[in-house]
Write a protein that holds these residues in place. Structure first.
Motif, mmCIF file in Angstrom:
data_model
loop_
_atom_site.group_PDB
_atom_site.id
_atom_site.type_symbol
_atom_site.label_atom_id
_atom_site.label_comp_id
_atom_site.label_asym_id
_atom_site.label_seq_id
_atom_site.Cartn_x
_atom_site.Cartn_y
_atom_site.Cartn_z
ATOM 1 N N PHE A 139 42.024 -34.325 15.218
ATOM 2 C CA PHE A 139 40.951 -35.028 15.941
ATOM 3 C C PHE A 139 39.632 -34.315 15.694
ATOM 4 C CE2 PHE A 139 44.839 -35.951 18.244
ATOM 5 C CZ PHE A 139 44.772 -37.322 18.406
ATOM 6 N N GLU A 140 38.614 -35.100 15.344
ATOM 7 C CA GLU A 140 37.303 -34.524 15.031
ATOM 8 C C GLU A 140 36.465 -34.259 16.276
ATOM 9 O OE1 GLU A 140 36.310 -33.506 12.099
ATOM 10 O OE2 GLU A 140 38.146 -34.184 11.097
ATOM 11 N N LYS A 141 36.774 -34.958 17.377
ATOM 12 C CA LYS A 141 35.982 -34.812 18.601
ATOM 13 C C LYS A 141 36.903 -34.626 19.801
ATOM 14 C CE LYS A 141 32.205 -37.792 16.977
ATOM 15 N NZ LYS A 141 31.426 -39.035 17.263
ATOM 16 N N LEU A 142 36.445 -33.834 20.766
ATOM 17 C CA LEU A 142 37.228 -33.586 21.964
ATOM 18 C C LEU A 142 37.548 -34.881 22.695
ATOM 19 C CD1 LEU A 142 38.483 -31.574 23.982
ATOM 20 C CD2 LEU A 142 36.230 -31.426 25.091
ATOM 21 N N GLU A 143 36.580 -35.784 22.745
ATOM 22 C CA GLU A 143 36.786 -37.025 23.493
ATOM 23 C C GLU A 143 37.803 -37.954 22.828
ATOM 24 O OE1 GLU A 143 32.600 -37.412 21.541
ATOM 25 O OE2 GLU A 143 33.897 -35.832 22.383
ATOM 26 N N ILE A 184 49.669 -19.460 12.665
ATOM 27 C CA ILE A 184 48.409 -18.740 12.532
ATOM 28 C C ILE A 184 47.373 -19.309 13.496
ATOM 29 C CG2 ILE A 184 47.544 -20.230 10.664
ATOM 30 C CD1 ILE A 184 46.305 -17.675 9.422
ATOM 31 N N ASN A 185 47.568 -20.573 13.889
ATOM 32 C CA ASN A 185 46.662 -21.205 14.843
ATOM 33 C C ASN A 185 46.732 -20.570 16.232
ATOM 34 O OD1 ASN A 185 45.179 -23.839 13.887
ATOM 35 N ND2 ASN A 185 47.137 -23.770 12.802
ATOM 36 N N ALA A 186 47.735 -19.743 16.477
ATOM 37 C CA ALA A 186 47.837 -19.072 17.776
ATOM 38 C C ALA A 186 46.647 -18.168 18.026
ATOM 39 C CB ALA A 186 49.129 -18.272 17.848
ATOM 40 N N THR A 187 46.122 -17.557 16.959
ATOM 41 C CA THR A 187 44.982 -16.639 17.118
ATOM 42 C C THR A 187 43.775 -17.044 16.299
ATOM 43 O OG1 THR A 187 45.843 -15.201 15.365
ATOM 44 C CG2 THR A 187 46.486 -14.677 17.638
ATOM 45 N N SER A 188 43.978 -17.915 15.299
ATOM 46 C CA SER A 188 42.877 -18.409 14.473
ATOM 47 C C SER A 188 42.917 -19.931 14.488
ATOM 48 C CB SER A 188 42.997 -17.882 13.041
ATOM 49 O OG SER A 188 42.974 -16.473 13.011
ATOM 50 N N PRO A 189 42.571 -20.536 15.630
ATOM 51 C CA PRO A 189 42.788 -21.970 15.793
ATOM 52 C C PRO A 189 41.875 -22.830 14.929
ATOM 53 C CG PRO A 189 41.585 -21.081 17.673
ATOM 54 C CD PRO A 189 42.010 -19.910 16.850
ATOM 55 N N SER A 190 42.472 -23.867 14.358
ATOM 56 C CA SER A 190 41.684 -24.880 13.673
ATOM 57 C C SER A 190 41.094 -25.815 14.729
ATOM 58 C CB SER A 190 42.570 -25.667 12.720
ATOM 59 O OG SER A 190 41.885 -26.788 12.202
ATOM 60 N N PRO A 191 39.780 -25.980 14.778
ATOM 61 C CA PRO A 191 39.174 -26.818 15.822
ATOM 62 C C PRO A 191 39.706 -28.240 15.856
ATOM 63 C CG PRO A 191 37.488 -25.505 14.733
ATOM 64 C CD PRO A 191 38.751 -25.329 13.941
ATOM 65 N N THR A 192 40.038 -28.801 14.696
ATOM 66 C CA THR A 192 40.513 -30.188 14.680
ATOM 67 C C THR A 192 41.984 -30.317 15.066
ATOM 68 O OG1 THR A 192 40.985 -30.021 12.303
ATOM 69 C CG2 THR A 192 38.808 -30.883 12.955
ATOM 70 N N LEU A 194 43.151 -28.907 17.999
ATOM 71 C CA LEU A 194 42.971 -28.221 19.279
ATOM 72 C C LEU A 194 44.241 -28.205 20.132
ATOM 73 C CD1 LEU A 194 41.081 -26.768 21.247
ATOM 74 C CD2 LEU A 194 40.451 -29.018 22.164
ATOM 75 N N ALA A 195 44.859 -29.360 20.334
ATOM 76 C CA ALA A 195 46.054 -29.409 21.187
ATOM 77 C C ALA A 195 47.184 -28.589 20.575
ATOM 78 C CB ALA A 195 46.484 -30.855 21.405
ATOM 79 N N TYR A 196 47.429 -28.802 19.292
ATOM 80 C CA TYR A 196 48.486 -28.082 18.582
ATOM 81 C C TYR A 196 48.250 -26.573 18.626
ATOM 82 C CZ TYR A 196 51.071 -26.392 14.443
ATOM 83 O OH TYR A 196 51.878 -25.697 13.583
ATOM 84 N N ALA A 197 47.039 -26.160 18.303
ATOM 85 C CA ALA A 197 46.717 -24.728 18.278
ATOM 86 C C ALA A 197 46.909 -24.096 19.650
ATOM 87 C CB ALA A 197 45.288 -24.525 17.789
ATOM 88 N N THR A 198 46.540 -24.816 20.699
ATOM 89 C CA THR A 198 46.701 -24.298 22.052
ATOM 90 C C THR A 198 48.177 -24.054 22.365
ATOM 91 O OG1 THR A 198 44.713 -25.494 22.744
ATOM 92 C CG2 THR A 198 46.170 -24.712 24.482
ATOM 93 N N THR A 199 49.031 -24.986 21.948
ATOM 94 C CA THR A 199 50.463 -24.797 22.199
ATOM 95 C C THR A 199 51.013 -23.619 21.405
ATOM 96 O OG1 THR A 199 51.200 -26.330 20.440
ATOM 97 C CG2 THR A 199 50.807 -27.260 22.636
ATOM 98 N N LYS A 200 50.497 -23.389 20.222
ATOM 99 C CA LYS A 200 51.010 -22.293 19.403
ATOM 100 C C LYS A 200 50.630 -20.934 19.987
ATOM 101 C CE LYS A 200 53.311 -24.742 16.543
ATOM 102 N NZ LYS A 200 54.774 -24.603 16.399
#
Length: 290
Positions: A139-143, A184-192, A194-200
């Motif tokens: 996702f490119e935008k939070l909304e 790697i998204n656990a500590t170096s999250p890809s902004p796009t 966001l949800a996935y990285a947060t779970t990792k």
């Protein structure tokens, strides 16, 4: 096979491709390497039983093949990718081990807990739990991230892990192993992502905490943090241009293949890592986890 780690497997630019979610192995170009022709076992998991989520393809298939060749029976948990799952089962059975196909949504608490019950009924024991299945979307935008999408990501990646671990430890004996797939998204999250990285990030934290909680039971808990790995999730969840360049931002300048992670899961499942618990193993192609 080329021995240089930068050129051992396919390098970007990768062929243009896109799939509908959840993605299928057969449509990928190049086809991922799961160790079908390369992994050699040495009896490190003889007669053990492993339950692996997301075992139909990608990292899960590579781990299933490796575990089987090390002597383990495998319960193959997956959502609905029957063709991919049957292929994983074929490789497990070719190794002379039992393969149990277990389709269903692990985000559903009742189904997740039933997986452990089925493993005990059909195999009589549970020695290794690999929480590997994951949902991600770009996702490119939070909304643009709906509450339903946020909930789906957490149910699949975090809640299911909790249900499975809570049920599994009731049956696990000293020497058992739980291995969670972080990123790697656990500590170096890809902004796009966001949800996935947060779970990792949550998975890495959960792993460290659970390791301390079940140490007195003789159960070890560790996590693997992959970098960019070439699995069906990539062409099914990323824009075409990102798929083409996937993995080039690592020092090894290419995506990793599922087979290149299998040995790490085998190590963490085996007695050779008997003093390792609460650890996060990085397999990132050289990208540091900050």
């Amino acid at each position: 096979m080329d021995d240089h780690p930068q050129t051992r497997h396919a390098t970007p630019p990768l062929p243009e491709q896109q799939q509908d979610m959840p993605g299928y192995t057969g449509a990928m170009d190049p086809r991922p390497d799961h160790g079908e022709r390369s992994y050699r076992g040495s009896g490190r998991l003889t007669d053990r039983v492993a339950l692996i989520t997301g075992a139909d393809s990608g990292i899960g298939r590579a781990v299933a093949i490796a575990f089987a060749r090390e002597g383990a029976d495998v319960v193959i948990s997956y959502l609905e990718e029957d063709e991919d799952a049957r292929e994983t089962a074929r490789w497990v059975e070719e190794a002379g081990r039992k393969a149990i196909l277990a389709p269903g949504d692990i985000g559903d608490e009742r189904f997740a807990r039933s997986l452990v019950d089925r493993t005990m009924k059909e195999c009589g024991r549970l020695d290794i739990l690999v929480n590997n299945a994951a949902h991600q979307a770009t996702f490119e935008k939070l909304e643009d991230i709906s509450s339903q999408e946020w909930d789906l990501t957490f149910r699949t990646n975090v809640h299911a892990m909790f249900y499975l671990c809570q049920e599994a430890v009731k049956h696990m004996k000293p020497g058992a192993s739980i291995i969670n797939t972080s990123s790697i998204n656990a500590t170096s999250p890809s902004p796009t992502l966001l949800a996935y990285a947060t779970t990792k990030g949550a998975i890495a934290n959960f792993t460290a905490g659970l390791a301390g909680l079940v140490a007195d039971q003789g159960i070890r808990v560790n996590a693997v943090a992959p970098g960019p790995i070439w699995t069906p999730l990539i062409p099914a969840t990323m824009p075409v241009e990102k798929v083409k360049s996937f993995g080039e931002n690592t020092p090894l300048k290419r995506p990793g293949q599922p087979a290149e992670l299998a040995a790490t899961y085998v190590l963490l499942a085996s007695d050779q890592s008997s003093y390792t618990t609460g650890a996060l193993y990085e397999v990132t192609g050289g990208r540091p986890m900050l």
